[in-house]
Design an enzyme around this catalytic site. Structure first.
Site, PDB file in Angstrom:
ATOM      1  N   TYR A  25       0.830  -1.205   0.000  1.00  0.00           N
ATOM      2  CA  TYR A  25       0.000   0.000   0.000  1.00  0.00           C
ATOM      3  C   TYR A  25       0.869   1.261   0.000  1.00  0.00           C
ATOM      4  CZ  TYR A  25      -3.142   3.660   1.630  1.00  0.00           C
ATOM      5  OH  TYR A  25      -3.846   4.832   1.754  1.00  0.00           O
ATOM      6  N   GLU A  26       1.972   1.202   0.748  1.00  0.00           N
ATOM      7  CA  GLU A  26       2.855   2.361   0.843  1.00  0.00           C
ATOM      8  C   GLU A  26       3.884   2.423  -0.293  1.00  0.00           C
ATOM      9  OE1 GLU A  26       4.398   2.356   4.875  1.00  0.00           O
ATOM     10  OE2 GLU A  26       2.510   3.189   5.638  1.00  0.00           O
ATOM     11  N   TYR A 103      -2.644  -0.884  10.427  1.00  0.00           N
ATOM     12  CA  TYR A 103      -3.147  -1.385   9.148  1.00  0.00           C
ATOM     13  C   TYR A 103      -4.507  -2.036   9.343  1.00  0.00           C
ATOM     14  CZ  TYR A 103      -3.572  -4.112   4.877  1.00  0.00           C
ATOM     15  OH  TYR A 103      -4.027  -4.636   3.692  1.00  0.00           O
ATOM     16  N   VAL A 104      -5.409  -1.735   8.421  1.00  0.00           N
ATOM     17  CA  VAL A 104      -6.725  -2.353   8.370  1.00  0.00           C
ATOM     18  C   VAL A 104      -6.924  -2.858   6.950  1.00  0.00           C
ATOM     19  CG1 VAL A 104      -9.221  -1.952   8.561  1.00  0.00           C
ATOM     20  CG2 VAL A 104      -7.643  -0.865  10.185  1.00  0.00           C
ATOM     21  N   GLY A 110     -12.925   2.268   6.889  1.00  0.00           N
ATOM     22  CA  GLY A 110     -14.132   3.079   6.988  1.00  0.00           C
ATOM     23  C   GLY A 110     -15.131   2.538   7.999  1.00  0.00           C
ATOM     24  N   GLY A 114      -9.788   1.277  12.343  1.00  0.00           N
ATOM     25  CA  GLY A 114      -8.518   1.996  12.499  1.00  0.00           C
ATOM     26  C   GLY A 114      -8.551   2.882  13.728  1.00  0.00           C
ATOM     27  N   ASN A 141      -0.304  10.318   1.640  1.00  0.00           N
ATOM     28  CA  ASN A 141      -1.420   9.500   2.128  1.00  0.00           C
ATOM     29  C   ASN A 141      -2.519  10.400   2.732  1.00  0.00           C
ATOM     30  OD1 ASN A 141      -3.103   7.563   3.176  1.00  0.00           O
ATOM     31  ND2 ASN A 141      -1.479   6.419   4.193  1.00  0.00           N
ATOM     32  N   TYR A 148      -6.270  11.273  10.766  1.00  0.00           N
ATOM     33  CA  TYR A 148      -5.518  11.658  11.961  1.00  0.00           C
ATOM     34  C   TYR A 148      -5.869  13.073  12.427  1.00  0.00           C
ATOM     35  CZ  TYR A 148      -2.775   7.428  11.142  1.00  0.00           C
ATOM     36  OH  TYR A 148      -2.383   6.129  10.959  1.00  0.00           O
TER      37      TYR A 148
END
Length: 178
Positions: A25-26, A103-104, A110, A114, A141, A148
């Site tokens: 993902y990253e 991580y989810v 949603g 998280g 991101n 956050y």
């Protein structure tokens, strides 16, 4: 129904899968070189067999989030994790926690999972008397940055992360004079 629990040595393959999913993902899948043996050693003080105790210190803690579709039937499926470790603030004169990974699984994003994982790590920080909880976020991101900010986190804009690895780390270490 979703539950959050401390990870056990039996969770190591799942933790490693989540780490690799997060690296993908990253956009850095080749950077995730950790092994199950590394996680057993550093998270559970166990040899690669998962049974033999080691005298090495525990380097991290981990939470596993599990989801069960039907409360009455079947086993829970791991759908996320949070891996964290102790840090220290010389300015506060106190320890804190550093969240290395949160991580989810995509199908559960949603859902509030998280936030629930982060809230549990925050509760652990308070239970341990920590002065702060910190983590890093990639500048691209935006969904995570927005998340956050919504929970009250403040981005440290004047501090830049630095890292030294591989040959540069070896070269620097070799340059010491005693």
């Amino acid at each position: 129904m979703t539950t959050i629990r401390p990870a056990t040595p039996a969770d190591v393959p799942t933790i490693l899968r989540f780490i690799r999913d997060l690296a993908l993902y990253e956009r850095e899948p080749d950077s995730a070189i950790a092994t199950e043996a590394d996680l057993l050693r550093d998270g559970f003080c166990l040899a690669p067999d998962g049974i033999t105790p080691l005298s090495s210190p525990r380097r991290f803690d981990c939470l596993i989030a599990e989801h069960k579709d039907d409360v009455a039937e079947g086993s829970a499926t791991p759908v996320g994790f949070a891996l964290y470790f102790a840090s220290y603030s010389t300015w506060l004169g106190h320890h804190g926690l550093y969240l290395e990974d949160l991580y989810v699984s995509p199908e559960h994003r949603g859902s509030g999972l998280g936030r629930a994982l982060l809230a549990r790590v925050a509760a652990i920080a308070l239970e341990q008397g920590c002065g702060r909880l910190e983590w890093s976020i990639l500048d691209w991101n935006q969904p995570s940055i927005d998340f956050y900010h919504r929970i009250g986190a403040v981005m440290k804009s004047e501090w830049l992360g630095m890292r030294i690895t591989g040959n540069a780390l070896t070269t620097l270490a070799a340059s010491t004079t005693t």
